[in-house]
Motif scaffolding. Structure first.
Motif, PDB file in Angstrom:
ATOM      1  N   GLY A 160       0.792  -1.224   0.000  1.00 32.68           N
ATOM      2  CA  GLY A 160       0.000   0.000   0.000  1.00 32.68           C
ATOM      3  C   GLY A 160       0.824   1.274   0.000  1.00 32.68           C
ATOM      4  O   GLY A 160       0.264   2.365   0.061  1.00 32.68           O
ATOM      5  N   GLU A 162       3.475   3.717  -1.938  1.00 34.83           N
ATOM      6  CA  GLU A 162       4.117   4.010  -3.221  1.00 34.83           C
ATOM      7  C   GLU A 162       5.615   4.195  -2.990  1.00 34.83           C
ATOM      8  O   GLU A 162       6.037   4.986  -2.150  1.00 34.83           O
ATOM      9  CB  GLU A 162       3.512   5.277  -3.819  1.00 34.83           C
TER      10      GLU A 162
ATOM     11  N   ALA B  66      -3.403   3.150   1.908  1.00 31.73           N
ATOM     12  CA  ALA B  66      -2.464   3.364   0.803  1.00 31.73           C
ATOM     13  C   ALA B  66      -1.823   4.731   0.982  1.00 31.73           C
ATOM     14  O   ALA B  66      -2.507   5.714   1.256  1.00 31.73           O
ATOM     15  CB  ALA B  66      -3.184   3.293  -0.541  1.00 31.73           C
ATOM     16  N   TRP B  67      -0.495   4.779   0.810  1.00 33.82           N
ATOM     17  CA  TRP B  67       0.259   5.990   1.086  1.00 33.82           C
ATOM     18  C   TRP B  67       1.062   6.430  -0.134  1.00 33.82           C
ATOM     19  O   TRP B  67       1.594   5.594  -0.878  1.00 33.82           O
ATOM     20  CB  TRP B  67       1.241   5.757   2.234  1.00 33.82           C
ATOM     21  N   SER B  68       1.191   7.745  -0.283  1.00 32.52           N
ATOM     22  CA  SER B  68       2.090   8.293  -1.291  1.00 32.52           C
ATOM     23  C   SER B  68       2.580   9.648  -0.807  1.00 32.52           C
ATOM     24  O   SER B  68       1.988  10.240   0.094  1.00 32.52           O
ATOM     25  CB  SER B  68       1.399   8.420  -2.655  1.00 32.52           C
ATOM     26  N   ALA B  69       3.666  10.114  -1.420  1.00 33.01           N
ATOM     27  CA  ALA B  69       4.230  11.410  -1.040  1.00 33.01           C
ATOM     28  C   ALA B  69       4.762  12.101  -2.283  1.00 33.01           C
ATOM     29  O   ALA B  69       5.246  11.436  -3.204  1.00 33.01           O
ATOM     30  CB  ALA B  69       5.357  11.221  -0.014  1.00 33.01           C
ATOM     31  N   THR B  70       4.701  13.420  -2.285  1.00 33.24           N
ATOM     32  CA  THR B  70       5.213  14.169  -3.441  1.00 33.24           C
ATOM     33  C   THR B  70       6.733  14.118  -3.494  1.00 33.24           C
ATOM     34  O   THR B  70       7.328  14.286  -4.550  1.00 33.24           O
ATOM     35  CB  THR B  70       4.757  15.632  -3.397  1.00 33.24           C
ATOM     36  N   GLY B  72      10.305  12.438  -0.876  1.00 30.46           N
ATOM     37  CA  GLY B  72      10.635  11.701   0.337  1.00 30.46           C
ATOM     38  C   GLY B  72      10.114  10.279   0.276  1.00 30.46           C
ATOM     39  O   GLY B  72       9.600   9.831  -0.747  1.00 30.46           O
ATOM     40  N   THR B  73      10.238   9.594   1.407  1.00 31.95           N
ATOM     41  CA  THR B  73       9.918   8.168   1.437  1.00 31.95           C
ATOM     42  C   THR B  73       8.998   7.829   2.589  1.00 31.95           C
ATOM     43  O   THR B  73       9.204   8.289   3.708  1.00 31.95           O
ATOM     44  CB  THR B  73      11.221   7.354   1.600  1.00 31.95           C
ATOM     45  N   ILE B  74       8.016   6.993   2.317  1.00 31.42           N
ATOM     46  CA  ILE B  74       7.144   6.445   3.358  1.00 31.42           C
ATOM     47  C   ILE B  74       7.734   5.108   3.796  1.00 31.42           C
ATOM     48  O   ILE B  74       7.962   4.212   2.974  1.00 31.42           O
ATOM     49  CB  ILE B  74       5.715   6.213   2.822  1.00 31.42           C
ATOM     50  N   ALA B  84      10.298   9.826   5.787  1.00 28.81           N
ATOM     51  CA  ALA B  84      11.694  10.273   5.768  1.00 28.81           C
ATOM     52  C   ALA B  84      11.830  11.375   4.724  1.00 28.81           C
ATOM     53  O   ALA B  84      11.583  11.157   3.541  1.00 28.81           O
ATOM     54  CB  ALA B  84      12.613   9.099   5.425  1.00 28.81           C
ATOM     55  N   ALA B  85      12.223  12.554   5.196  1.00 29.86           N
ATOM     56  CA  ALA B  85      12.390  13.672   4.265  1.00 29.86           C
ATOM     57  C   ALA B  85      13.671  13.484   3.479  1.00 29.86           C
ATOM     58  O   ALA B  85      14.715  13.149   4.049  1.00 29.86           O
ATOM     59  CB  ALA B  85      12.441  14.973   5.049  1.00 29.86           C
TER      60      ALA B  85
END
Lengths: 312, 116
Positions: A160, A162, B66-70, B72-74, B84-85
């Motif tokens: 889940g 990305e 469900a995760w996303s980021a513009t 950095g890292t999840i 994590a930036a």
């Protein structure tokens, strides 16, 4: 004999072209290495399979080591195939496909946290044309134009989540690849000189992320090893390669900590078995790096290639 | 004889259990609709390389996150993750969480973290 040495160079060139994860150790231009040097004879088929391992564990700012330590280490394992077919004597079609078995970052947490991506990288389909073929002076030039096609435009997720750009097997965007190759052979000494250049230009992906353009230029020296005590057909190839990468971009502007200029020294040893099969081992060692912002750098890379020509 | 009595008693017991048809409205679990209450971070400003904990509070039936980021890292998965930036993009980075229940109802929320 000459074709065989071109073949060896092909192996050298194939793997150098970047399977590195973007922008230094991340997925920037995960090119498939469509460096089938010169054109093939009509109705000839060239099949190359290669494996590559890359490792890095140090961040750089500019050309100096950084104390930034978010990521403890990074590595990838990649397998690829390059298929070339001589459509006419001056025209060759090529297809370059590859798969990341893993692209892994180990984050410096307690305990260390590994995050991995895998999947097909972008393929490259290209056409190569023989511009100059001077058999008397043993001087050859060819050029190719290709299209980079992503396997998928959707980012890879794990549980889940990305994955970041650096761990995506492909940036998911289309692109163009332009290459030029020059070869000069000195038959008497069993040595050859090669000069190659490759330009990659990428479009924006669906997430509005655009990989920077890249220019890879290489000089090779190849020498057939002819010692009486040496059994087998051995060749050594020394390569110096400069990889220039432009910064990546989004609609919001340039992405910091992307873009670089890295100089590699890549020695390669090749064995030609029974006049049919080429086996090649190559090591990539960066000797100079300049990285914009703060980036994880490659420490070394190792490649193993197998290749063979078929007459159809 | 005793065995027969035992079997008879079990049979009588089972016959006496009442079953009830429960109507579950189409689209959700009638007793547990999807509600995404909040998406919060324990730090709203980070330097490159620093980590923030992000928590999604939601209720519903068999939820997935469900995760996303513009940028950095999840790290991690589920309703609580670490962010994590990276040093690649300073400024406002947006983390998005989408919660989905068993009936495919979903809801998204965003949280911003400023990275410098």
């Amino acid at each position: 004999m000459f074709i065989r040495y071109i073949f060896i160079f092909l192996l050298a060139a194939t793997v150098f072209t970047d399977h590195t994860i973007a922008q230094c150790f991340s997925s920037a231009n995960p090119v498939g290495g469509s460096d089938n040097l010169l054109v093939l004879d009509k109705r000839s088929l060239r099949l190359i399979t290669f494996y590559r391992y890359n490792y890095g564990n140090q961040f750089y700012e500019g050309n100096e080591r950084s104390d930034f330590d978010l990521i403890r280490s990074a590595n990838y394992n990649y397998i690829g195939t390059l298929i070339g077919y001589g459509l006419f004597n001056k025209l060759t079609m090529e297809a370059d496909l590859g798969y990341f078995i893993n692209k892994t970052y180990t984050y410096n947490l307690d305990p260390p946290y590994p995050l991995s991506g895998s999947g097909f990288s972008s393929s490259v389909l290209s056409v190569k044309y023989g511009l100059i073929k001077n058999n008397e002076k043993r001087f050859f030039i060819s050029s190719s134009l290709g299209a980079k096609i992503p396997f998928s435009t959707k980012p890879v997720t794990r549980d889940g989540v990305e994955l970041p750009v650096e761990l995506q097997p492909s940036i998911g965007a289309f692109g163009l690849v332009f290459q030029i190759f020059m070869v000069k052979e000195k038959s008497l000494t069993g040595s050859r000189y090669f000069l190659t250049s490759r330009l990659d230009v990428n479009s924006e992906n669906k997430q509005e992320y655009k990989l920077g353009a890249s220019l890879f230029s290489s000089i090779y020296y190849s020498k057939h090893l002819m010692f009486p005590w040496l059994k087998g057909d051995w060749t050594i190839i020394l390569q110096i390669r400069d990889e220039i990468r432009q910064k990546d971009r989004k609609t919001t502007g340039w992405i910091e900590s992307t873009g670089s200029n890295i100089l590699y020294f890549s020695p390669q040893l090749n064995l030609f078995i029974k006049e049919k099969l080429n086996v090649s081992l190559m090591v990539d060692v960066p000797v100079y790096k300049y990285l914009n912002g703060t980036q994880l750098a490659t420490k070394y890379g190792i490649s193993l290639n197998l290749s063979r020509d078929f007459r159809l | 004889m005793k065995q027969s009595a035992g079997i008879l008693m079990i049979a009588l017991f089972l016959a006496s259990c009442e079953t009830e048809d429960v109507y579950v409205p189409e689209g959700n679990n009638g007793n547990n609709p999807l509600v995404f209450y909040s998406l919060t971070t324990d730090k709203d400003t980070l330097r490159g390389g620093e980590i923030a904990k992000i928590t999604a509070r939601a209720t519903g039936y068999t939820l997935s996150f469900a995760w996303s980021a513009t940028a950095g890292t999840i790290l991690g998965s589920g309703n609580e993750v670490n962010y994590a930036a990276c040093s690649c993009q300073s400024g406002k980075n947006i983390i998005t969480c989408t919660v989905t229940d068993r009936s495919n109802n979903s809801e998204s929320r965003e949280v911003s973290i400023f990275v410098h």
